[in-house]
Structure formats: C-alpha cells, structure tokens
Design an enzyme around this catalytic site. Structure first.
Site, PDB file in Angstrom:
ATOM      1  N   LYS A 170       0.589  -0.712  -0.586  1.00  0.00           N
ATOM      2  CA  LYS A 170      -0.157  -0.164  -0.125  1.00  0.00           C
ATOM      3  C   LYS A 170       0.822   1.060   0.141  1.00  0.00           C
ATOM      4  CE  LYS A 170      -4.229  -1.055   2.009  1.00  0.00           C
ATOM      5  NZ  LYS A 170      -5.265  -1.559   2.886  1.00  0.00           N
ATOM      6  N   LEU A 180     -12.866  -3.398  13.388  1.00  0.00           N
ATOM      7  CA  LEU A 180     -12.602  -3.507  11.880  1.00  0.00           C
ATOM      8  C   LEU A 180     -11.966  -5.004  11.340  1.00  0.00           C
ATOM      9  CD1 LEU A 180      -9.986  -0.726  10.940  1.00  0.00           C
ATOM     10  CD2 LEU A 180     -12.537  -0.943  11.007  1.00  0.00           C
ATOM     11  N   ASN A 222      -2.464   1.617  22.354  1.00  0.00           N
ATOM     12  CA  ASN A 222      -1.754   1.144  21.206  1.00  0.00           C
ATOM     13  C   ASN A 222      -0.896   0.422  21.931  1.00  0.00           C
ATOM     14  OD1 ASN A 222      -1.435  -0.168  18.377  1.00  0.00           O
ATOM     15  ND2 ASN A 222       0.964   0.965  18.877  1.00  0.00           N
ATOM     16  N   ARG A 242       4.739   4.260  17.788  1.00  0.00           N
ATOM     17  CA  ARG A 242       4.167   4.208  16.883  1.00  0.00           C
ATOM     18  C   ARG A 242       2.179   4.951  17.042  1.00  0.00           C
ATOM     19  NH1 ARG A 242       2.156  -1.603  14.331  1.00  0.00           N
ATOM     20  NH2 ARG A 242       2.213  -0.812  11.888  1.00  0.00           N
TER      21      ARG A 242
HETATM   22  P1  NAP Z   1      -1.276  -3.409  10.934  1.00  0.00           P
HETATM   23  O1  NAP Z   1      -0.869  -1.793  10.895  1.00  0.00           O
HETATM   24  O2  NAP Z   1       0.132  -4.864  11.256  1.00  0.00           O
HETATM   25  O3  NAP Z   1      -1.567  -2.786  13.009  1.00  0.00           O
HETATM   26  C1  NAP Z   1      -1.854  -3.669  14.384  1.00  0.00           C
HETATM   27  C2  NAP Z   1      -2.403  -3.288  15.067  1.00  0.00           C
HETATM   28  O4  NAP Z   1      -2.261  -3.652  16.121  1.00  0.00           O
HETATM   29  C3  NAP Z   1      -1.197  -2.066  15.207  1.00  0.00           C
HETATM   30  O5  NAP Z   1      -1.663  -1.015  16.131  1.00  0.00           O
HETATM   31  C4  NAP Z   1      -0.235  -3.037  16.685  1.00  0.00           C
HETATM   32  O6  NAP Z   1      -0.134  -2.761  17.669  1.00  0.00           O
HETATM   33  C5  NAP Z   1      -2.042  -3.959  16.355  1.00  0.00           C
HETATM   34  N1  NAP Z   1      -1.438  -4.918  17.153  1.00  0.00           N
HETATM   35  C6  NAP Z   1      -1.738  -6.217  16.865  1.00  0.00           C
HETATM   36  N2  NAP Z   1      -1.404  -7.691  17.453  1.00  0.00           N
HETATM   37  C7  NAP Z   1      -1.617  -7.265  18.927  1.00  0.00           C
HETATM   38  C8  NAP Z   1      -2.146  -7.512  20.396  1.00  0.00           C
HETATM   39  N3  NAP Z   1      -1.403  -8.804  20.086  1.00  0.00           N
HETATM   40  N4  NAP Z   1      -2.132  -7.116  21.357  1.00  0.00           N
HETATM   41  C9  NAP Z   1      -2.652  -5.622  20.955  1.00  0.00           C
HETATM   42  N5  NAP Z   1      -2.340  -5.193  19.764  1.00  0.00           N
HETATM   43  C10 NAP Z   1      -1.644  -6.092  18.678  1.00  0.00           C
HETATM   44  O7  NAP Z   1      -2.396  -4.247  10.362  1.00  0.00           O
HETATM   45  P2  NAP Z   1      -3.459  -3.110   9.812  1.00  0.00           P
HETATM   46  O8  NAP Z   1      -3.833  -3.658   8.552  1.00  0.00           O
HETATM   47  O9  NAP Z   1      -3.903  -1.798  10.766  1.00  0.00           O
HETATM   48  O10 NAP Z   1      -4.478  -4.027  10.699  1.00  0.00           O
HETATM   49  C11 NAP Z   1      -5.448  -4.320  11.649  1.00  0.00           C
HETATM   50  C12 NAP Z   1      -6.792  -5.169  12.205  1.00  0.00           C
HETATM   51  O11 NAP Z   1      -7.514  -3.936  10.862  1.00  0.00           O
HETATM   52  C13 NAP Z   1      -6.205  -6.679  11.037  1.00  0.00           C
HETATM   53  O12 NAP Z   1      -7.553  -7.273  12.114  1.00  0.00           O
HETATM   54  C14 NAP Z   1      -7.267  -6.357   9.285  1.00  0.00           C
HETATM   55  O13 NAP Z   1      -7.391  -7.632   9.511  1.00  0.00           O
HETATM   56  C15 NAP Z   1      -8.568  -5.262  10.066  1.00  0.00           C
HETATM   57  N6  NAP Z   1      -8.358  -4.798   8.910  1.00  0.00           N
HETATM   58  C16 NAP Z   1      -9.306  -4.222   8.309  1.00  0.00           C
HETATM   59  C17 NAP Z   1     -10.289  -3.771   6.936  1.00  0.00           C
HETATM   60  C18 NAP Z   1     -10.904  -3.747   6.226  1.00  0.00           C
HETATM   61  O14 NAP Z   1     -11.597  -3.647   5.321  1.00  0.00           O
HETATM   62  N7  NAP Z   1     -12.186  -4.583   7.540  1.00  0.00           N
HETATM   63  C19 NAP Z   1      -9.197  -3.314   6.070  1.00  0.00           C
HETATM   64  C20 NAP Z   1      -7.731  -2.625   6.597  1.00  0.00           C
HETATM   65  C21 NAP Z   1      -7.467  -3.862   8.270  1.00  0.00           C
HETATM   66  P3  NAP Z   1       2.536  -2.090  17.799  1.00  0.00           P
HETATM   67  O15 NAP Z   1       1.698  -1.678  16.736  1.00  0.00           O
HETATM   68  O16 NAP Z   1       2.306  -2.135  18.988  1.00  0.00           O
HETATM   69  O17 NAP Z   1       2.262  -3.574  16.830  1.00  0.00           O
END
Ligand code: NAP
Length: 299
Positions: A73, A231, A157, A162
């Site tokens: 992206k 999400l 977070n 971050r």
């Molecule tokens: P990303 O860039 O990898 O970010 C993940 C975020 O979640 C970070 O803030 C991370 O914290 C936090 N996190 C990950 N594992 C965690 C845990 N075990 N405990 C607490 N915090 C945790 O991912 P993303 O693209 O933003 O996606 C995040 C979520 O949104 C996913 O579930 C994805 O499937 C969903 N999503 C949905 C859509 C939709 O269209 N519905 C679109 C995009 C994403 P740190 O910074 O501390 O690592």
C-alpha cells in the site's frame, strides 16, 4: 445475467502478498456478476521486488484496475503516475485506476470505513472516539474521523512509539491537534470508554482463530448510545461486538468496510454504474457473509 468467459472478458485484480486467504475475489466477483459486467477479479500474489513488473503487466494487458493490499500500500506510491489527494494524505494506496495511459492511485479504505456509519445515521461531527491500534488501518480511520470533523481522538496502542508517530502525522498532515494516547502500561478504563461515543478496534485482537480475545477488558460496560466498530471481519461477531451488543450498543463488523471499500473501487472503474453498485451494497454484504460463514469452508 451472468457472463461466461469470452474474448471480451476484462480483467481486474488484487495485488498483495499473501493473497491466498483474501475474501476479495469472492465478493468482487459476486458484485461483477450482479452488475452483469463481463469482468473477472483475480488475486495475484506479488512479491515486493516484482511490484513494478506487475504494474507493467497491468498496463500491457489492458486491465481496468486493481486493488492493493499488504505489503504494497505504501511501496506502490512512487511507482504510479499520479496519486489522488486523499491517498496522498493517508500515505497509502488501495486502488489503482487506469485512466487512459495513466495509473492513478486512490484510497477507498476511508470511504469504506465511513459509509457504514453514515448508513446508520451516525454523525462523526463533534464526537470523541477511541481508536484501538495504530497501524495502517488505524491511520485510515483517523483520517476519516478527522475529515468528518470529530472533536477529539484517543488512541490506545501496545507500542507507544507507533501511537506517537500517528499523533505526529495527524498534527502535521491533517492539522488536527485534539489527539492523544493512553500511555504505556495504562489500561482502557471504563472512564475513558464513557467519554467516547465511538470505539473502533483497528487491532487483530479477537480475530480468527483467537476469537476468545478482546481488545478491551471484559469488565468494560458499553452503553446504548455508543457505536462499537470492529474492523475484524472473521468471525462475524467478535467478543468485543458481542459485549457491546449485549449492552444495546450499535455494532458494525469489518466485513461491511471490507466489501464497501471494494465497491468504491468498482465505482471508480465503472463510474456509470455507481448508483447500481451501491443499490446492491447490502445484498452483496449479506451474500458474502452467508457464503463465507454459513457454508462449510476453511477459514
Ligand atoms: P497493522 O498495520 O499490522 O497494525 C496492527 C495494529 O494492531 C498495531 O497497532 C499493533 O500494535 C496492534 N496489535 C497487533 N497485535 C496486537 C496484540 N496482540 N495486542 C495488542 N495490539 C496488537 O495492521 P492493519 O492493517 O492496521 O490491520 C489491523 C486490523 O484491521 C486487522 O485485524 C485487519 O484484518 C483489520 N483490517 C480490516 C479492514 C476492513 O476492511 N475491514 C481493512 C484493513 C484492516 P503495535 O503497533 O504495538 O504492534
């Protein structure tokens, strides 16, 4: 009418890596079929080193466009001819629109996030919201909420660096100052939740297969005037949403955002069909949900 594949069939696709578990081919082809468009949408697993070659292929094969997912992206931005304003502000492209000879990068994630709120008559203007997570999805959420004139944002977070980065971006790029974060070691408390009308989970906490997990403490009580937006799209009802629904809050599952951002991509590629595309929105979401979660298929 459903088209068979013939010499006129056009190609659309998803560029990402991995893509094998993506739901997009299912709902995009369902939408194309409902719209009687003679196109097919395929998922292409593209290594970062091959992204430029994939774009050359997209041009050479006359593809109408593609959607873009992790990990491309941001990396795709310098490879495109032009980036539209909102994608530039968010710093991420999730849709490529081939306009004549140009590949234009756009972002439909924020539109996909906002429409389910608007569909429920929920106005963001003047509200305070709590956003759990500070990754790529959270950035599109913050952009959307600021654009819709929310009054204040609180981020939570795991990694404070971050959260600080997202706050600095919001202040610098969006000129939005009413944004703070819960410091390291602090918990999402009842008092914090009570101050917000909207809570968005932008972390994978509660996602399949760890569906027993919840991004807020179990003791948190939501209220009927609150809207809780997860999400996550698998499972249909996360623990967070079950908790919120049991208290009478309005809940939104991530499948709606996922399908809706795809429909905005279709609307960019087929602008003359925009009205029809959105008239089918709810039918496409419910058909997708039914096919994914009622039929026996690997998750
Ligand atoms: P990303 O860039 O990898 O970010 C993940 C975020 O979640 C970070 O803030 C991370 O914290 C936090 N996190 C990950 N594992 C965690 C845990 N075990 N405990 C607490 N915090 C945790 O991912 P993303 O693209 O933003 O996606 C995040 C979520 O949104 C996913 O579930 C994805 O499937 C969903 N999503 C949905 C859509 C939709 O269209 N519905 C679109 C995009 C994403 P740190 O910074 O501390 O690592």
């Amino acid at each position: 009418m459903s088209h068979g594949i013939d010499a006129h069939t056009g190609l659309l696709g998803l560029l990402g890596e991995p893509v094998e578990h993506s739901f997009s081919p299912l709902f995009m082809n369902l939408a194309l079929e409902k719209l009687s468009l003679n196109y097919r949408y395929l998922a292409f697993s593209v290594r970062p080193a091959d992204l430029n070659a994939a774009l050359a292929g997209l041009r050479a094969l006359g593809m109408r466009g593609a959607t873009v997912t992790i990990p491309h992206k941001q990396a795709i931005i310098p490879l495109l001819d032009r980036i539209e304003g909102e994608a530039r502000s968010i710093g991420a492209v999730n849709c490529i629109d081939r306009r004549g000879g140009e590949l234009v990068g756009t972002n439909t994630d924020h539109l996909g996030f906002l429409k389910p709120l608007a569909d429920r008559g929920f106005s963001v203007e003047g509200i305070r919201a709590l956003v759990l997570g500070c990754g790529g999805a959270a950035r599109a959420v913050v952009f959307s909420l600021v654009r819709e004139k929310c009054a204040g944002l609180l981020l939570a977070n795991r990694r404070p660096d971050r959260a600080r980065e997202l706050i600095a971006w919001s202040q610098r790029e969006l000129g939005f100052q009413e944004i703070s974060y819960i410091g390291p070691g602090e918990k999402v408390t009842q008092a914090l939740v009570d101050r917000c009308s909207l809570v968005v989970n932008a972390t994978p906490v509660g996602m399949f297969p760890r569906t027993g997990n919840c991004p807020v403490p179990n003791a948190v009580v939501f209220h009927p005037h609150q809207l809780i937006y997860d999400l996550i799209y698998n499972p249909v009802e996360t623990r967070l949403l079950a908790l919120a629904r049991s208290r009478g809050s309005t809940v939104i599952n991530g499948l709606e955002m996922l399908v809706t951002q795809g429909l905005y991509a279709l609307a960019a590629w087929f602008p003359q069909r925009k009205e029809r595309i959105f008239s089918l929105q709810h039918a496409i979401i419910s058909d997708t949900r039914r096919r994914l979660f009622s039929e026996k298929r690997p998750e």
